[in-house]
Design an enzyme around this catalytic site. Structure first.
Site, mmCIF file in Angstrom:
data_model
loop_
_atom_site.group_PDB
_atom_site.id
_atom_site.type_symbol
_atom_site.label_atom_id
_atom_site.label_comp_id
_atom_site.label_asym_id
_atom_site.label_seq_id
_atom_site.Cartn_x
_atom_site.Cartn_y
_atom_site.Cartn_z
ATOM 1 C CG ASN A 28 -1.800 1.183 1.333
ATOM 2 O OD1 ASN A 28 -1.828 2.017 0.422
ATOM 3 N ND2 ASN A 28 -2.538 1.299 2.429
ATOM 4 C CG LEU A 29 2.944 1.941 -3.456
ATOM 5 C CD1 LEU A 29 3.243 2.229 -4.934
ATOM 6 C CD2 LEU A 29 4.217 1.461 -2.757
ATOM 7 C CE LYS A 30 -0.391 3.041 4.672
ATOM 8 N NZ LYS A 30 -0.342 3.087 6.128
ATOM 9 C CG HIS A 40 -6.017 1.447 4.986
ATOM 10 N ND1 HIS A 40 -5.570 2.480 5.783
ATOM 11 C CD2 HIS A 40 -5.009 0.561 4.894
ATOM 12 C CE1 HIS A 40 -4.314 2.219 6.133
ATOM 13 N NE2 HIS A 40 -3.951 1.060 5.614
ATOM 14 C CD GLU A 98 -3.322 -2.756 7.092
ATOM 15 O OE1 GLU A 98 -2.183 -2.958 6.644
ATOM 16 O OE2 GLU A 98 -3.979 -1.756 6.822
ATOM 17 N N GLY A 146 2.436 2.193 10.815
ATOM 18 C CA GLY A 146 3.392 3.289 10.720
ATOM 19 C C GLY A 146 4.081 3.631 12.026
ATOM 20 C CB SER A 176 5.115 -1.997 12.099
ATOM 21 O OG SER A 176 4.724 -0.660 12.389
HETATM 22 P P1 13P Z 1 2.909 0.335 7.710
HETATM 23 O O1 13P Z 1 3.488 -0.905 7.077
HETATM 24 O O2 13P Z 1 3.603 1.584 7.304
HETATM 25 O O3 13P Z 1 2.773 0.165 9.187
HETATM 26 O O4 13P Z 1 1.420 0.485 7.118
HETATM 27 C C1 13P Z 1 0.578 -0.610 7.128
HETATM 28 C C2 13P Z 1 -0.608 -0.289 6.305
HETATM 29 O O5 13P Z 1 -1.394 0.569 6.649
HETATM 30 C C3 13P Z 1 -0.792 -1.018 5.058
HETATM 31 O O6 13P Z 1 -2.070 -0.821 4.545
#
Ligand code: 13P
Length: 235
Positions: free
Chosen positions: A6-8, A88, A157, A163, A193
């Site tokens: 997920n590159l956000k 999400h 998640e 994060g 993470s």
């Molecule tokens: P991180 O891997 O940065 O904790 O994010 C997880 C996430 O939200 C994936 O959708």
């Protein structure tokens, strides 16, 4: 296994194109049999043919219309996108999406046959409030969701692990996943993470069918390596 990035709100269109092409070349060179998904920012979506499956991080439940700032099926179709991330935690908690709206979105994209990666997970205060409360909170995230949908993938998640560098213990992931497996037989990913240093032990867990990676997926070499670790596990 399913290894998803997920590159956000990261990487430009040009950078994303380079990312997907590098990843594709790696998967081909390594004869990878993993299911690899990449969710770029909406403005970085592009057509892609190959092993990498490109999906949308979000879209509105509409074909087109007057929904300023939103993306519909018409725009996804232009790039052949048939995969979407729904529910999400950032959409729930930062953008304020309700369970009712999320379920509406789910139903809309289900009718179109999209592969849906559906996310659930609890904030820290809920986890701290005890097991019963936590399960009640997570159960509420299944309301209105067809857990028998054939193109469904679920991602657990925990919000407090996203994060932050924090992760539940392996035992906690395993026991929570076992409970979620009772609710749906869909493949179940862990997210929060996940990084090069912990992906192997997470993937090795019995009730983990893959991972959804945020921050640590931004460097394509690292994410490629994660797919290789999954391949080597031969689970
Ligand atoms: P991180 O891997 O940065 O904790 O994010 C997880 C996430 O939200 C994936 O959708």
């Amino acid at each position: 296994m399913i290894i998803a990035a997920n590159l956000k709100t990261n990487l430009t269109r040009v950078q994303t194109l380079e990312y997907v092409n590098k990843l594709e070349a790696f998967l081909t060179a390594n004869n990878s049999s993993q299911e690899v998904l990449v969710f770029p920012a909406t403005s970085s979506l592009n057509t892609h043919a190959g092993k990498v499956i490109v999906g949308a991080q979000n879209a509105y439940p509409t074909t087109n219309g007057a929904f300023t700032g939103e993306t519909g099926v018409e725009q996804l179709n232009e790039f052949g996108i048939k995969t979407i991330l729904i529910g999400h935690s950032e959409r729930r908690h930062v953008l304020g999406e309700t369970q009712q709206f999320i379920a509406q979105k789910f139903d809309f994209y289900k009718q179109l046959g999209f592969k849906i990666v559906y996310c659930v997970g609890e904030p820290l205060e809920i986890r701290k409030s005890g097991e019963a409360n936590m399960m009640e909170y997570i159960n509420a995230q299944y309301v209105g969701i067809d857990v028998h949908y054939e193109n469904l993938i679920i991602a657990y998640e925990p919000v407090w692990a996203i994060g932050t560098g924090l992760t539940p213990t392996l035992e906690d992931i395993e026991s929570l996943h076992a409970k979620l497996k009772e609710k749906s037989t869909a493949p179940l990913l862990y997210g929060g993470s996940v990084k090069l240093s912990n992906i192997e032990e997470v993937l090795a867990l019995k009730s983990v069918d893959g991972v959804l990676v945020g921050g640590a997926s931004l460097i394509v070499e690292d994410f490629s390596q994660m797919t290789a670790i999954a391949q080597n596990l031969q689970k």
